[in-house]
Scaffold this motif. Structure first.
Motif, PDB file in Angstrom:
ATOM      1  N   ARG A  19      44.577  32.870  39.795  1.00  0.00           N
ATOM      2  CA  ARG A  19      43.300  33.353  39.248  1.00  0.00           C
ATOM      3  C   ARG A  19      42.153  32.981  40.177  1.00  0.00           C
ATOM      4  NH1 ARG A  19      45.452  31.179  34.458  1.00  0.00           N
ATOM      5  NH2 ARG A  19      44.082  29.371  34.538  1.00  0.00           N
ATOM      6  N   LYS A  20      42.216  31.757  40.681  1.00  0.00           N
ATOM      7  CA  LYS A  20      41.155  31.286  41.573  1.00  0.00           C
ATOM      8  C   LYS A  20      41.134  32.096  42.861  1.00  0.00           C
ATOM      9  CE  LYS A  20      39.332  27.007  43.567  1.00  0.00           C
ATOM     10  NZ  LYS A  20      39.547  25.537  43.712  1.00  0.00           N
ATOM     11  N   ARG A  21      42.297  32.386  43.389  1.00  0.00           N
ATOM     12  CA  ARG A  21      42.376  33.147  44.637  1.00  0.00           C
ATOM     13  C   ARG A  21      41.903  34.586  44.436  1.00  0.00           C
ATOM     14  NH1 ARG A  21      48.141  34.409  47.038  1.00  0.00           N
ATOM     15  NH2 ARG A  21      47.783  36.426  46.031  1.00  0.00           N
ATOM     16  N   GLU A  22      42.318  35.190  43.343  1.00  0.00           N
ATOM     17  CA  GLU A  22      41.991  36.590  43.080  1.00  0.00           C
ATOM     18  C   GLU A  22      40.639  36.770  42.385  1.00  0.00           C
ATOM     19  OE1 GLU A  22      43.887  39.210  44.140  1.00  0.00           O
ATOM     20  OE2 GLU A  22      44.935  37.591  45.205  1.00  0.00           O
ATOM     21  N   LYS A  23      40.071  35.658  41.898  1.00  0.00           N
ATOM     22  CA  LYS A  23      38.797  35.690  41.164  1.00  0.00           C
ATOM     23  C   LYS A  23      38.864  36.689  40.013  1.00  0.00           C
ATOM     24  CE  LYS A  23      36.136  34.369  45.261  1.00  0.00           C
ATOM     25  NZ  LYS A  23      35.023  34.700  46.176  1.00  0.00           N
ATOM     26  N   CYS A  24      39.928  36.549  39.237  1.00  0.00           N
ATOM     27  CA  CYS A  24      40.230  37.548  38.216  1.00  0.00           C
ATOM     28  C   CYS A  24      40.937  36.863  37.046  1.00  0.00           C
ATOM     29  CB  CYS A  24      41.116  38.615  38.845  1.00  0.00           C
ATOM     30  SG  CYS A  24      41.563  39.977  37.768  1.00  0.00           S
ATOM     31  N   PHE A  25      40.701  37.347  35.820  1.00  0.00           N
ATOM     32  CA  PHE A  25      41.391  36.798  34.658  1.00  0.00           C
ATOM     33  C   PHE A  25      41.801  37.915  33.700  1.00  0.00           C
ATOM     34  CE2 PHE A  25      36.987  36.989  33.224  1.00  0.00           C
ATOM     35  CZ  PHE A  25      37.069  37.270  31.864  1.00  0.00           C
ATOM     36  N   VAL A  26      42.700  37.572  32.777  1.00  0.00           N
ATOM     37  CA  VAL A  26      43.273  38.528  31.834  1.00  0.00           C
ATOM     38  C   VAL A  26      42.650  38.351  30.463  1.00  0.00           C
ATOM     39  CG1 VAL A  26      45.394  39.227  30.643  1.00  0.00           C
ATOM     40  CG2 VAL A  26      45.481  38.586  33.069  1.00  0.00           C
ATOM     41  N   ALA A  27      42.344  39.470  29.813  1.00  0.00           N
ATOM     42  CA  ALA A  27      41.903  39.467  28.415  1.00  0.00           C
ATOM     43  C   ALA A  27      42.717  40.506  27.658  1.00  0.00           C
ATOM     44  CB  ALA A  27      40.417  39.787  28.311  1.00  0.00           C
ATOM     45  N   GLU A  28      42.960  40.237  26.389  1.00  0.00           N
ATOM     46  CA  GLU A  28      43.789  41.152  25.609  1.00  0.00           C
ATOM     47  C   GLU A  28      43.202  41.409  24.227  1.00  0.00           C
ATOM     48  OE1 GLU A  28      48.106  40.851  25.882  1.00  0.00           O
ATOM     49  OE2 GLU A  28      47.841  38.963  26.957  1.00  0.00           O
ATOM     50  N   GLY A  29      43.496  42.597  23.709  1.00  0.00           N
ATOM     51  CA  GLY A  29      43.106  42.969  22.361  1.00  0.00           C
ATOM     52  C   GLY A  29      41.774  43.690  22.308  1.00  0.00           C
ATOM     53  N   PRO A  30      41.614  44.614  21.363  1.00  0.00           N
ATOM     54  CA  PRO A  30      40.375  45.401  21.262  1.00  0.00           C
ATOM     55  C   PRO A  30      39.121  44.569  21.130  1.00  0.00           C
ATOM     56  CG  PRO A  30      42.102  46.357  19.882  1.00  0.00           C
ATOM     57  CD  PRO A  30      42.636  45.047  20.371  1.00  0.00           C
ATOM     58  N   LYS A  31      39.156  43.480  20.337  1.00  0.00           N
ATOM     59  CA  LYS A  31      37.959  42.669  20.126  1.00  0.00           C
ATOM     60  C   LYS A  31      37.550  41.945  21.409  1.00  0.00           C
ATOM     61  CE  LYS A  31      34.846  40.223  17.767  1.00  0.00           C
ATOM     62  NZ  LYS A  31      34.238  39.457  18.857  1.00  0.00           N
ATOM     63  N   VAL A  32      38.478  41.220  22.013  1.00  0.00           N
ATOM     64  CA  VAL A  32      38.160  40.426  23.195  1.00  0.00           C
ATOM     65  C   VAL A  32      37.771  41.331  24.360  1.00  0.00           C
ATOM     66  CG1 VAL A  32      39.037  38.760  24.863  1.00  0.00           C
ATOM     67  CG2 VAL A  32      39.682  38.556  22.459  1.00  0.00           C
ATOM     68  N   VAL A  33      38.580  42.352  24.608  1.00  0.00           N
ATOM     69  CA  VAL A  33      38.295  43.268  25.716  1.00  0.00           C
ATOM     70  C   VAL A  33      36.982  44.002  25.469  1.00  0.00           C
ATOM     71  CG1 VAL A  33      39.063  45.357  26.907  1.00  0.00           C
ATOM     72  CG2 VAL A  33      40.699  43.530  26.393  1.00  0.00           C
ATOM     73  N   TYR A 141      39.437  30.300  31.989  1.00  0.00           N
ATOM     74  CA  TYR A 141      39.968  31.645  32.207  1.00  0.00           C
ATOM     75  C   TYR A 141      41.488  31.692  32.072  1.00  0.00           C
ATOM     76  CZ  TYR A 141      35.190  32.115  33.530  1.00  0.00           C
ATOM     77  OH  TYR A 141      33.815  32.094  33.475  1.00  0.00           O
ATOM     78  N   ASN A 142      42.060  30.596  31.586  1.00  0.00           N
ATOM     79  CA  ASN A 142      43.455  30.587  31.162  1.00  0.00           C
ATOM     80  C   ASN A 142      43.614  31.623  30.041  1.00  0.00           C
ATOM     81  OD1 ASN A 142      45.689  29.836  29.382  1.00  0.00           O
ATOM     82  ND2 ASN A 142      45.830  27.933  30.518  1.00  0.00           N
ATOM     83  N   PRO A 143      44.672  32.448  30.056  1.00  0.00           N
ATOM     84  CA  PRO A 143      44.821  33.468  29.006  1.00  0.00           C
ATOM     85  C   PRO A 143      44.733  32.908  27.585  1.00  0.00           C
ATOM     86  CG  PRO A 143      46.406  33.868  30.755  1.00  0.00           C
ATOM     87  CD  PRO A 143      45.741  32.553  31.078  1.00  0.00           C
ATOM     88  N   LYS A 144      45.252  31.692  27.365  1.00  0.00           N
ATOM     89  CA  LYS A 144      45.194  31.104  26.021  1.00  0.00           C
ATOM     90  C   LYS A 144      43.757  30.777  25.628  1.00  0.00           C
ATOM     91  CE  LYS A 144      49.825  29.051  26.187  1.00  0.00           C
ATOM     92  NZ  LYS A 144      50.597  27.775  26.155  1.00  0.00           N
ATOM     93  N   VAL A 145      42.971  30.309  26.582  1.00  0.00           N
ATOM     94  CA  VAL A 145      41.563  30.005  26.296  1.00  0.00           C
ATOM     95  C   VAL A 145      40.805  31.295  26.013  1.00  0.00           C
ATOM     96  CG1 VAL A 145      39.427  29.008  27.194  1.00  0.00           C
ATOM     97  CG2 VAL A 145      41.619  27.934  27.739  1.00  0.00           C
ATOM     98  N   VAL A 146      41.009  32.292  26.859  1.00  0.00           N
ATOM     99  CA  VAL A 146      40.310  33.571  26.708  1.00  0.00           C
ATOM    100  C   VAL A 146      40.543  34.136  25.321  1.00  0.00           C
ATOM    101  CG1 VAL A 146      40.102  35.934  27.548  1.00  0.00           C
ATOM    102  CG2 VAL A 146      40.387  34.056  29.183  1.00  0.00           C
ATOM    103  N   GLN A 147      41.794  34.129  24.864  1.00  0.00           N
ATOM    104  CA  GLN A 147      42.104  34.683  23.547  1.00  0.00           C
ATOM    105  C   GLN A 147      41.485  33.846  22.431  1.00  0.00           C
ATOM    106  OE1 GLN A 147      43.088  37.586  25.338  1.00  0.00           O
ATOM    107  NE2 GLN A 147      43.490  37.815  23.163  1.00  0.00           N
ATOM    108  N   ALA A 148      41.481  32.520  22.589  1.00  0.00           N
ATOM    109  CA  ALA A 148      40.921  31.658  21.552  1.00  0.00           C
ATOM    110  C   ALA A 148      39.415  31.835  21.402  1.00  0.00           C
ATOM    111  CB  ALA A 148      41.249  30.192  21.855  1.00  0.00           C
ATOM    112  N   THR A 149      38.742  32.303  22.448  1.00  0.00           N
ATOM    113  CA  THR A 149      37.287  32.507  22.352  1.00  0.00           C
ATOM    114  C   THR A 149      36.950  33.723  21.504  1.00  0.00           C
ATOM    115  OG1 THR A 149      37.004  33.975  24.280  1.00  0.00           O
ATOM    116  CG2 THR A 149      37.007  31.584  24.694  1.00  0.00           C
ATOM    117  N   MET A 150      37.889  34.620  21.311  1.00  0.00           N
ATOM    118  CA  MET A 150      37.673  35.853  20.534  1.00  0.00           C
ATOM    119  C   MET A 150      36.459  36.641  21.028  1.00  0.00           C
ATOM    120  SD  MET A 150      40.146  36.374  18.555  1.00  0.00           S
ATOM    121  CE  MET A 150      39.463  37.694  17.538  1.00  0.00           C
ATOM    122  N   GLY A 151      36.278  36.674  22.327  1.00  0.00           N
ATOM    123  CA  GLY A 151      35.199  37.450  22.926  1.00  0.00           C
ATOM    124  C   GLY A 151      33.956  36.654  23.246  1.00  0.00           C
ATOM    125  N   SER A 152      33.853  35.424  22.752  1.00  0.00           N
ATOM    126  CA  SER A 152      32.653  34.619  22.989  1.00  0.00           C
ATOM    127  C   SER A 152      32.488  34.219  24.448  1.00  0.00           C
ATOM    128  CB  SER A 152      32.673  33.362  22.111  1.00  0.00           C
ATOM    129  OG  SER A 152      32.466  33.708  20.755  1.00  0.00           O
TER     130      SER A 152
END
Length: 251
Positions: A19-33, A141-152
């Motif tokens: 993620r650090k090298r690519e400067k990119c992270f994953v988000a999933e689901g209609p709400k978060v995305v 920007y860990n996928p688990k953190v991203v999802q737990a934020t629910m878009g925040s």
């Protein structure tokens, strides 16, 4: 149709170094995305027909239509949710927002991704737009953190820094609050309209070095008479602390 190279690329984004090298992270689901799309331009979107029919607008040049089975192959969730998108990791800002009249949070070695994601969501709810994290705090920007934020994550600035250096840059009388077992009852202490609220590690609390920088030691009292839990979960403690500051009408 999604390619094998795309699948491999997305799966590698589970790793912090990638993620650090690519400067990119994953988000999933209609709400978060959906929430993140209001703030950031996605680098790629992988979605089922169901999501495409429901979404009001998106950059179709970044869109790849996938089947539910293909989505399962790239998803980090047990139950995939129609859409997965790749977003750029925001550039870290170096400004010190605590020098304004706002409250901010500082996290000292919070390790659990679920706790971090929940704290980001709590900060968003209570109108706290900046969180300073020690370098050893979990990656936001860990996928688990991203999802737990629910878009925040779209609404809160996350800044990784050396907390001791941060505190050393503050004015001498700037309030630094910390929740400590030897602190004073939060419900009986004066709370200012600005300052930094420090929350510590799940097992060890605030580190000794950071503790020395705390100017206002706070305790969330235990109201149970007799044997009870030894401490509160850090995310729950953050919610209670932020709620009490806001209940007092602090900005």
């Amino acid at each position: 149709m999604i390619s094998k190279n795309q699948i491999k690329y997305i799966r590698q984004l589970e790793q912090k170094k990638f993620r650090k090298r690519e400067k990119c992270f994953v988000a999933e689901g209609p709400k978060v995305v959906g929430d993140l799309m209001q703030q950031y331009q996605p680098k790629a979107i992988f979605a089922t027909d169901e999501w495409i029919k429901e979404v009001e607008s998106c950059d179709y040049s970044k869109l790849t239509t996938v089947s539910p089975d293909e989505l399962r192959r790239i998803s980090f969730l047990q139950t995939p949710q129609q859409v997965l998108a790749l977003f750029p990791i925001p550039e870290q800002t170096s400004y010190l927002s605590p020098l304004t009249s706002h409250l901010t949070l500082a996290l000292d070695s919070v390790q659990d991704p679920g706790n971090l994601g929940t704290i980001i969501r709590i900060a968003d709810w209570f109108g706290i737009d900046t969180i300073y994290c020690s370098e050893d705090t979990a990656d936001a920007y860990n996928p688990k953190v991203v999802q737990a934020t629910m878009g925040s994550l779209a609404h809160v600035h996350i800044i990784y820094t050396d907390l001791l250096q941060l505190f050393d840059k503050l004015p001498k009388d700037y309030p630094v609050y910390g929740t400590l077992l030897d602190g004073n009852d939060i419900y009986q202490q004066p709370l200012s309209e600005h300052g930094i609220i420090v929350m510590g590690n799940e097992g060890n609390g605030i580190s000794e070095a950071v503790r020395q920088r705390v100017t206002h030691r706070l305790l969330i009292p235990n109201f149970h008479q007799g044997p009870s839990a030894e401490s509160l979960n850090v995310a729950i403690a953050t919610a209670i602390t932020c709620s009490e500051f806001r209940r007092r009408g602090t900005k």
